[in-house]
Each structure stands twice: as C-alpha cells, then as structure tokens.
Design a protein around this motif. Structure first.
Motif, PDB file in Angstrom:
ATOM      1  N   ALA A 183       0.821  -1.203   0.000  1.00  0.00           N
ATOM      2  CA  ALA A 183       0.000   0.000   0.000  1.00  0.00           C
ATOM      3  C   ALA A 183       0.860   1.260   0.000  1.00  0.00           C
ATOM      4  O   ALA A 183       1.863   1.348   0.705  1.00  0.00           O
ATOM      5  CB  ALA A 183      -0.914   0.009   1.222  1.00  0.00           C
ATOM      6  N   THR A 184       0.469   2.218  -0.814  1.00  0.00           N
ATOM      7  CA  THR A 184       1.139   3.510  -0.831  1.00  0.00           C
ATOM      8  C   THR A 184       0.546   4.375   0.266  1.00  0.00           C
ATOM      9  O   THR A 184      -0.672   4.527   0.335  1.00  0.00           O
ATOM     10  CB  THR A 184       0.940   4.198  -2.198  1.00  0.00           C
ATOM     11  N   PRO A 185       1.367   4.941   1.158  1.00  0.00           N
ATOM     12  CA  PRO A 185       0.815   5.765   2.237  1.00  0.00           C
ATOM     13  C   PRO A 185       0.111   6.998   1.689  1.00  0.00           C
ATOM     14  O   PRO A 185       0.380   7.449   0.584  1.00  0.00           O
ATOM     15  CB  PRO A 185       2.065   6.153   3.047  1.00  0.00           C
ATOM     16  N   ALA A 186      -0.823   7.511   2.489  1.00  0.00           N
ATOM     17  CA  ALA A 186      -1.532   8.725   2.086  1.00  0.00           C
ATOM     18  C   ALA A 186      -0.541   9.849   1.834  1.00  0.00           C
ATOM     19  O   ALA A 186       0.376  10.070   2.613  1.00  0.00           O
ATOM     20  CB  ALA A 186      -2.522   9.120   3.169  1.00  0.00           C
ATOM     21  N   ARG A 187      -0.742  10.563   0.728  1.00  0.00           N
ATOM     22  CA  ARG A 187       0.197  11.600   0.314  1.00  0.00           C
ATOM     23  C   ARG A 187      -0.228  12.965   0.818  1.00  0.00           C
ATOM     24  O   ARG A 187      -1.392  13.359   0.664  1.00  0.00           O
ATOM     25  CB  ARG A 187       0.291  11.638  -1.207  1.00  0.00           C
ATOM     26  N   THR A 188       0.702  13.664   1.440  1.00  0.00           N
ATOM     27  CA  THR A 188       0.462  15.056   1.812  1.00  0.00           C
ATOM     28  C   THR A 188       1.258  16.001   0.918  1.00  0.00           C
ATOM     29  O   THR A 188       0.989  17.194   0.881  1.00  0.00           O
ATOM     30  CB  THR A 188       0.864  15.299   3.282  1.00  0.00           C
ATOM     31  N   ASP A 189       2.246  15.429   0.190  1.00  0.00           N
ATOM     32  CA  ASP A 189       3.063  16.247  -0.702  1.00  0.00           C
ATOM     33  C   ASP A 189       2.436  16.275  -2.091  1.00  0.00           C
ATOM     34  O   ASP A 189       1.586  15.465  -2.431  1.00  0.00           O
ATOM     35  CB  ASP A 189       4.491  15.695  -0.779  1.00  0.00           C
ATOM     36  N   ALA A 190       2.866  17.235  -2.883  1.00  0.00           N
ATOM     37  CA  ALA A 190       2.410  17.322  -4.267  1.00  0.00           C
ATOM     38  C   ALA A 190       3.217  16.360  -5.124  1.00  0.00           C
ATOM     39  O   ALA A 190       4.363  16.031  -4.804  1.00  0.00           O
ATOM     40  CB  ALA A 190       2.574  18.751  -4.777  1.00  0.00           C
ATOM     41  N   PRO A 191       2.656  15.871  -6.222  1.00  0.00           N
ATOM     42  CA  PRO A 191       3.425  14.994  -7.111  1.00  0.00           C
ATOM     43  C   PRO A 191       4.650  15.711  -7.681  1.00  0.00           C
ATOM     44  O   PRO A 191       4.606  16.917  -7.929  1.00  0.00           O
ATOM     45  CB  PRO A 191       2.425  14.657  -8.228  1.00  0.00           C
ATOM     46  N   MET A 192       5.727  14.967  -7.899  1.00  0.00           N
ATOM     47  CA  MET A 192       6.877  15.516  -8.610  1.00  0.00           C
ATOM     48  C   MET A 192       6.479  15.846 -10.044  1.00  0.00           C
ATOM     49  O   MET A 192       6.791  16.917 -10.574  1.00  0.00           O
ATOM     50  CB  MET A 192       8.036  14.516  -8.597  1.00  0.00           C
ATOM     51  N   LEU A 193       5.773  14.903 -10.687  1.00  0.00           N
ATOM     52  CA  LEU A 193       5.261  15.094 -12.043  1.00  0.00           C
ATOM     53  C   LEU A 193       3.745  14.988 -11.988  1.00  0.00           C
ATOM     54  O   LEU A 193       3.206  14.019 -11.461  1.00  0.00           O
ATOM     55  CB  LEU A 193       5.829  14.042 -12.991  1.00  0.00           C
ATOM     56  N   GLN A 194       3.091  15.985 -12.533  1.00  0.00           N
ATOM     57  CA  GLN A 194       1.629  16.007 -12.528  1.00  0.00           C
ATOM     58  C   GLN A 194       1.134  16.316 -13.935  1.00  0.00           C
ATOM     59  O   GLN A 194       1.385  17.404 -14.468  1.00  0.00           O
ATOM     60  CB  GLN A 194       1.125  17.061 -11.542  1.00  0.00           C
ATOM     61  N   VAL A 195       0.448  15.356 -14.529  1.00  0.00           N
ATOM     62  CA  VAL A 195      -0.131  15.512 -15.863  1.00  0.00           C
ATOM     63  C   VAL A 195      -1.642  15.607 -15.687  1.00  0.00           C
ATOM     64  O   VAL A 195      -2.256  14.731 -15.062  1.00  0.00           O
ATOM     65  CB  VAL A 195       0.232  14.308 -16.756  1.00  0.00           C
ATOM     66  N   ARG A 196      -2.242  16.665 -16.205  1.00  0.00           N
ATOM     67  CA  ARG A 196      -3.668  16.893 -16.006  1.00  0.00           C
ATOM     68  C   ARG A 196      -4.379  17.222 -17.319  1.00  0.00           C
ATOM     69  O   ARG A 196      -4.058  18.209 -17.982  1.00  0.00           O
ATOM     70  CB  ARG A 196      -3.896  18.063 -15.027  1.00  0.00           C
ATOM     71  N   GLY A 197      -5.327  16.362 -17.674  1.00  0.00           N
ATOM     72  CA  GLY A 197      -6.212  16.631 -18.803  1.00  0.00           C
ATOM     73  C   GLY A 197      -5.498  16.807 -20.133  1.00  0.00           C
ATOM     74  O   GLY A 197      -5.980  17.554 -20.993  1.00  0.00           O
ATOM     75  N   VAL A 198      -4.388  16.107 -20.318  1.00  0.00           N
ATOM     76  CA  VAL A 198      -3.573  16.328 -21.516  1.00  0.00           C
ATOM     77  C   VAL A 198      -4.203  15.681 -22.746  1.00  0.00           C
ATOM     78  O   VAL A 198      -4.514  14.490 -22.766  1.00  0.00           O
ATOM     79  CB  VAL A 198      -2.137  15.810 -21.303  1.00  0.00           C
ATOM     80  N   LYS A 199      -4.402  16.528 -23.750  1.00  0.00           N
ATOM     81  CA  LYS A 199      -4.861  16.063 -25.061  1.00  0.00           C
ATOM     82  C   LYS A 199      -3.801  16.440 -26.088  1.00  0.00           C
ATOM     83  O   LYS A 199      -3.432  17.605 -26.213  1.00  0.00           O
ATOM     84  CB  LYS A 199      -6.204  16.711 -25.423  1.00  0.00           C
ATOM     85  N   THR A 200      -3.307  15.433 -26.788  1.00  0.00           N
ATOM     86  CA  THR A 200      -2.276  15.647 -27.804  1.00  0.00           C
ATOM     87  C   THR A 200      -2.789  15.146 -29.141  1.00  0.00           C
ATOM     88  O   THR A 200      -3.410  14.076 -29.219  1.00  0.00           O
ATOM     89  CB  THR A 200      -0.984  14.900 -27.424  1.00  0.00           C
ATOM     90  N   PHE A 201      -2.531  15.918 -30.172  1.00  0.00           N
ATOM     91  CA  PHE A 201      -3.021  15.596 -31.513  1.00  0.00           C
ATOM     92  C   PHE A 201      -1.850  15.421 -32.480  1.00  0.00           C
ATOM     93  O   PHE A 201      -0.808  16.052 -32.341  1.00  0.00           O
ATOM     94  CB  PHE A 201      -3.903  16.729 -32.043  1.00  0.00           C
ATOM     95  N   TYR A 202      -2.049  14.560 -33.460  1.00  0.00           N
ATOM     96  CA  TYR A 202      -1.209  14.519 -34.659  1.00  0.00           C
ATOM     97  C   TYR A 202      -2.122  14.941 -35.806  1.00  0.00           C
ATOM     98  O   TYR A 202      -2.965  14.159 -36.259  1.00  0.00           O
ATOM     99  CB  TYR A 202      -0.642  13.121 -34.907  1.00  0.00           C
ATOM    100  N   GLY A 203      -1.984  16.197 -36.222  1.00  0.00           N
ATOM    101  CA  GLY A 203      -2.937  16.728 -37.194  1.00  0.00           C
ATOM    102  C   GLY A 203      -4.304  16.803 -36.555  1.00  0.00           C
ATOM    103  O   GLY A 203      -4.480  17.414 -35.505  1.00  0.00           O
ATOM    104  N   ASN A 204      -5.291  16.139 -37.172  1.00  0.00           N
ATOM    105  CA  ASN A 204      -6.643  16.119 -36.614  1.00  0.00           C
ATOM    106  C   ASN A 204      -6.917  14.873 -35.783  1.00  0.00           C
ATOM    107  O   ASN A 204      -8.045  14.690 -35.304  1.00  0.00           O
ATOM    108  CB  ASN A 204      -7.683  16.214 -37.750  1.00  0.00           C
ATOM    109  N   ILE A 205      -5.923  14.023 -35.635  1.00  0.00           N
ATOM    110  CA  ILE A 205      -6.109  12.772 -34.897  1.00  0.00           C
ATOM    111  C   ILE A 205      -5.716  12.972 -33.435  1.00  0.00           C
ATOM    112  O   ILE A 205      -4.581  13.378 -33.139  1.00  0.00           O
ATOM    113  CB  ILE A 205      -5.267  11.636 -35.515  1.00  0.00           C
TER     114      ILE A 205
END
Length: 258
Positions: A13-35
């Motif tokens: 089990a991962t202990p409850a986190r009080t710190d912020a993530p080192m890397l945080q990716v949120r709602g990322v949408k990436t396109f190649y052209g229209n795809i």
C-alpha cells in the motif's frame, strides 16, 4: 473515466500523500494533425516512486512520454514538474530541470564511442561530477566499461539500451523517464535492465516513470501503474495488484487482445 484500485496487501500500500506529485499531468490532449492521440490523460508521479504506464502498441504511451518532454505540445491540459508548469517550456530547458529521457529505440550516437556517448549525457550537468557518475554507470552496467572505446552503433541491442540509460543517468536526473527499455531484448538482458532500475530506485531514491509493453516485468517493478487504452487511462493502482486484475492478465499477460 479511469478506475482507481485500492491495494489489498498492506506491504504494497502507498501511504496517504500530503506532498504534491513531482510530475503532474492533467487533462492532456495531444493531436497529430486532426487525430487525437491522447484523450485527457491524468498521471501523477511522486518523488521516490517507480510508476509504469502500460498499454498495447499504438495506445499512446510514447506520445505521452514525448509530450511531457515538449515534443509534441499538448493542445489541452497541463504538465507540472516540481510545481512548475512546463507545458510550454522548450525541450532543452526541460532537460536542464533534471528530467532525463531514454527514448524508445535507444537513439544513442552510433558513430561515437561508449565513453563519448556518456560524455554527451554529462554535458547537461556541466561535467561537475563526471568521474564519480561514470564509475556509478560502470558499476551498474559492467559491460559498458568493457566496451568503453567501442562505437555505439556496433554494440548489441542490450548494450545499446544500457548505454542509453547510462547516458541519461550521467545528467544526474531527479526524474528518469524510460520509454520501452525492454523492446526487442532477450529475456536475460531484460532482467538485467529491470534489476538496474530497481537498484537505482532502492539505493538512490531515483524517481522513475516507465513506459512499457512488457506488462509483467513493468508491474512487478513498479509501485504504481496506469493502463492506457486508445489514448485514455482506463485503470490505475498498485503495480502488483494490477498484475492480478483479470482484464490486465487477459489483455497483456496471457496472449489476449492487444
């Protein structure tokens, strides 16, 4: 929407986190052209963790890795590293933030020697700790020491992968991003690569974000994992618990749908 799992084994089990993530990716949408290649991806990596992203070929794993490193840019969403928004930061500046990438296909400098390749990695850190870091890489991958004057392009696939990881480590990263390190390698070499990643995390606390098709090795190694399907996260949870999920076993471990 992804399903988040709760660990059933206290040791994992991962202990409850009080710190912020080192890397945080949120709602990322990436396109190649229209795809649309990434469809609103959320990923967290905390300091000292090994986090893996698994998925079949074409799921968008490498696209996420490249998007974090600035090529291509996300059309929507944000990427934060140690609290700083790096969504629009140039790739060379991202490297200087102590994020190192070992990309898919290794991409070493084939005409340069092993030593010269490792020098290229150390340039990001200004060669401040070159001798000590070189010795660490050689302890981790003794084969590279044996091949120190050999051209990178003449190494075996496994040796090239060791060199790519070693070159990334020479920059003294706080976050090491590895894209398909087991791709095309013999099982014995794969074990050596994953053992090295585990050792770096255990002894130095190195934070690792690992993109892999080899779900078995990746989930055994990782503290936490995410499953990416058609550009979207569908499952997340403790690595060893994901290994037991029937849908993960069917799709990635038992020759099921890929």
């Amino acid at each position: 929407m992804s399903e988040t799992l709760t660990a059933t084994t206290p040791a994992l089990a991962t202990p409850a986190r009080t710190d912020a993530p080192m890397l945080q990716v949120r709602g990322v949408k990436t396109f190649y052209g229209n795809i649309m290649a990434l469809r609103g991806v959320d990923v967290d990596v905390y300091k000292g963790e090994i986090v893996t992203l698994i998925g079949s070929n074409g799921a968008g794993k490498s696209t996420l890795m490249m998007t974090i490193f600035g090529q291509p840019r996300p059309r929507e969403g944000s990427i934060l590293f140690e609290g700083r928004d790096i969504t629009q930061v140039p790739t060379h500046e991202i490297a200087h933030l102590k994020i190192a990438q070992s990309p898919e296909g290794r991409r070493i400098f084939p005409r340069m020697s092993v030593f010269e390749n490792l020098q290229m990695g150390a340039a990001v850190d200004g060669f401040a700790h070159f001798d000590a870091d070189l010795e660490k890489v050689f302890v981790l991958f003794p084969r590279l020491k044996e091949r120190i004057n050999q051209r990178g392009g003449t190494l075996s696939g496994g040796e090239q992968q060791m060199l790519a990881i070693g070159r990334a480590l020479m920059s003294r990263p706080r976050l090491l991003m590895l894209d398909e390190p087991s791709l095309g390698l013999a099982p014995l070499v794969v074990r050596q690569i994953f053992d090295a990643i585990r050792e770096l995390n255990r002894t130095e606390g190195l934070t690792v974000f690992l993109v892999e098709q080899n779900a078995f090795h990746a989930l055994k190694l990782a503290h936490r994992g995410y499953v990416l399907v058609n550009g979207a996260i569908t499952l997340s949870g403790e690595g060893r618990e994901l290994l037991e999920r029937p849908e993960v076993r069917a799709a990635y471990l038992e020759g099921g749908a890929h």
